[in-house]
Design an enzyme around this catalytic site. Structure first.
Site, PDB file in Angstrom:
ATOM      1  CE  LYS A 193     -15.163   0.221 -32.940  1.00  0.00           C
ATOM      2  NZ  LYS A 193     -16.597  -0.552 -32.739  1.00  0.00           N
TER       3      LYS A 193
HETATM    4  C1  LIG Z   1     -17.350  -1.880 -33.399  1.00  0.00           C
HETATM    5  C2  LIG Z   1     -18.166  -2.060 -34.143  1.00  0.00           C
HETATM    6  C3  LIG Z   1     -19.598  -2.222 -33.904  1.00  0.00           C
HETATM    7  C4  LIG Z   1     -20.028  -2.898 -32.590  1.00  0.00           C
HETATM    8  O1  LIG Z   1     -19.669  -2.147 -31.470  1.00  0.00           O
HETATM    9  P1  LIG Z   1     -19.922  -2.693 -30.013  1.00  0.00           P
HETATM   10  O2  LIG Z   1     -19.925  -1.445 -29.150  1.00  0.00           O
HETATM   11  O3  LIG Z   1     -18.810  -3.699 -29.770  1.00  0.00           O
HETATM   12  O4  LIG Z   1     -21.130  -3.557 -30.201  1.00  0.00           O
HETATM   13  C5  LIG Z   1     -20.677  -2.263 -35.033  1.00  0.00           C
HETATM   14  N1  LIG Z   1     -20.464  -1.817 -35.973  1.00  0.00           N
HETATM   15  C6  LIG Z   1     -19.191  -1.450 -36.365  1.00  0.00           C
HETATM   16  C7  LIG Z   1     -18.786  -1.073 -37.885  1.00  0.00           C
HETATM   17  C8  LIG Z   1     -17.982  -1.466 -35.431  1.00  0.00           C
HETATM   18  O5  LIG Z   1     -16.743  -1.228 -35.951  1.00  0.00           O
END
Ligand SMILES: *Cc1c(COP(=O)(O)O)cnc(C)c1O
Length: 410
Positions: free
Chosen positions: A199
């Site tokens: 992210k």
């Molecule tokens: C990465 C992601 C998540 C989950 O994030 P985590 O921190 O790994 O639980 C949820 N929704 C979307 C759209 C994502 O890309």
């Protein structure tokens, strides 16, 4: 610092030019590493002063009242549904073009995820199609800001208000995204961000929920750590620090000071990271507009034309390439294979959830149910886009894309 250099030496060497360009890479520098070391040497490792500092600073960055750091975005989305009392028999509306986490948490509550097709320009949930899916069982809408593109929030909030529904925003891709002059996460309803390594900023694992609702913020905080009631501490403070009461079932979803050590420094750099992402997105955009058979989401055109001047900002979590399959002799999977063979890593966001066997088998979803999401899915490739990518690498990727089109154009 001997410890720090030992950590650095254990990392793989910085690559030479003959390397594979990965789809994704995090940016962790000495300041994060030093803060992690300092935290490890301090007398507090898990949820404590650094977590509180990070929550305060994140709320300040977003411009919201409350921020509750949690173990992941998935955990945060689950907590928000739990805090709103979403339960068996309820329905929650969301998009099929998302990561499995978005629908999975609805399943955790034994509620039903109800998918609504996406808008062909933005790849976000099509707000025009939401109302026809609302039933007496519908309790909430979970929009996902796809790739950093803000959803049509005013429309979604208006529908939710009219039908008495909760809104929980999945902002895993949207740290720094601005919608009508306000940061995503500042509008009041629970909004959940992810700090997973792919992210825009990372704490390795982690997430945070922002809201302006004091009551929900309090519930989320209590639920994130076993349901241990803080109020009980206050009420029975004469009983001492060891006393607590459990009034509801909670979860072990708290954030640690070790994660906050990373987050405090990553947050300071988030705008700079996003600026590099935007510069790279513009370079891709300009170059791809010269190459036949390689399109982009139409929303990008609006963004570079006028939306930026209208109080919108994409945080550019993704740069999505859309293949003109009619003009090419190979399909998307083969295109990805050719890129990989030429040393370029890519990804696909996402395989529509209704096509996943779990959801197809459980709810009878089938191919053709969400034609826009399916058509988009068959054409999309997410290109490398991160601050550590060099301009030379980016230009190399563009050159390879041009070569592939020359080779496989019909
Ligand atoms: C990465 C992601 C998540 C989950 O994030 P985590 O921190 O790994 O639980 C949820 N929704 C979307 C759209 C994502 O890309």
């Amino acid at each position: 610092m001997a410890n720090v250099s030992a950590v650095k030496q254990s990392l793989p060497p910085e690559d030479s030019k003959s390397h594979f360009i990965p789809y994704c890479q995090h940016s962790i520098d000495d300041d994060e590493i030093q803060e992690v070391v300092n935290t490890l040497k301090s007398n507090w490792l898990t949820t404590g002063p650094r977590t509180l500092q990070f929550e305060r600073e994140f709320a300040g960055y977003i411009g919201c009242e409350y921020a509750i750091a949690v173990s992941s975005c998935t955990a945060g989305l689950h907590l928000a549904l739990s805090a709103y009392g979403i339960k068996s028999g309820d329905e929650v509306i969301t998009t099929p073009l998302t990561f499995c986490a978005t629908a999975e948490v609805i399943e955790y509550q034994l509620a039903k995820p109800v998918f609504v097709d996406i808008d062909a320009d933005s790849f976000n949930i099509d707000s025009q199609l939401i109302e026809e899916k609302i039933t007496p069982r519908t309790k909430a809408i979970m929009p996902v800001h796809y790739g950093g593109i803000p959803c049509d929030l005013s429309q979604i909030y208006e529908i939710a208000d009219r039908h008495g529904l909760k809104v929980i925003e999945d902002a895993a891709h949207a740290a720094g995204t601005i919608y009508q002059n306000r940061k995503v996460g500042s509008l009041g309803h629970p909004t959940v961000f992810s700090f997973y390594p792919t992210k825009n900023m990372t704490t390795v694992e982690g997430g945070i929920i922002t809201t302006n609702d004091a009551e929900i913020a309090d519930k989320l905080k209590v639920l994130s750590l076993h349901g241990i009631s803080k109020d009980a501490w206050k009420r029975y403070s004469n009983q001492g620090q060891w006393y607590y009461e459990i009034h509801q079932l909670g979860y072990k979803y708290n954030f640690s000071d070790l994660q906050a050590a990373l987050g405090i420094h990553q947050l300071k750099k988030l705008d700079a990271f996003n600026t590099v992402r935007e510069q790279y997105a513009r370079l891709y955009y300009n170059a791809l507009s010269e190459i036949p058979c390689l399109g982009v989401p139409k929303w990008y055109d609006h963004y570079f034309d006028f939306l930026q001047g209208q109080g919108f900002k994409n945080c550019w979590h993704l740069f999505v390439l859309m293949l003109d399959l009619e003009g090419l002799s190979i399909d998307r999977a083969e295109f990805i294979h050719e890129l990989k063979a030429r040393g370029i890593g890519t990804s696909v966001h996402f395989i529509p959830l209704h096509l996943q066997p779990y959801y197809a088998n459980k709810y009878g979803y089938k191919k053709g149910d969400f034609p826009v999401a399916e058509d988009v899915y068959s054409r999309i490739i997410s290109l490398p886009l991160y601050p550590k990518l060099t301009k030379e690498e980016l230009n190399h990727i563009i050159t390879v894309l041009q070569e592939l089109v020359n080779e496989f154009q019909r």
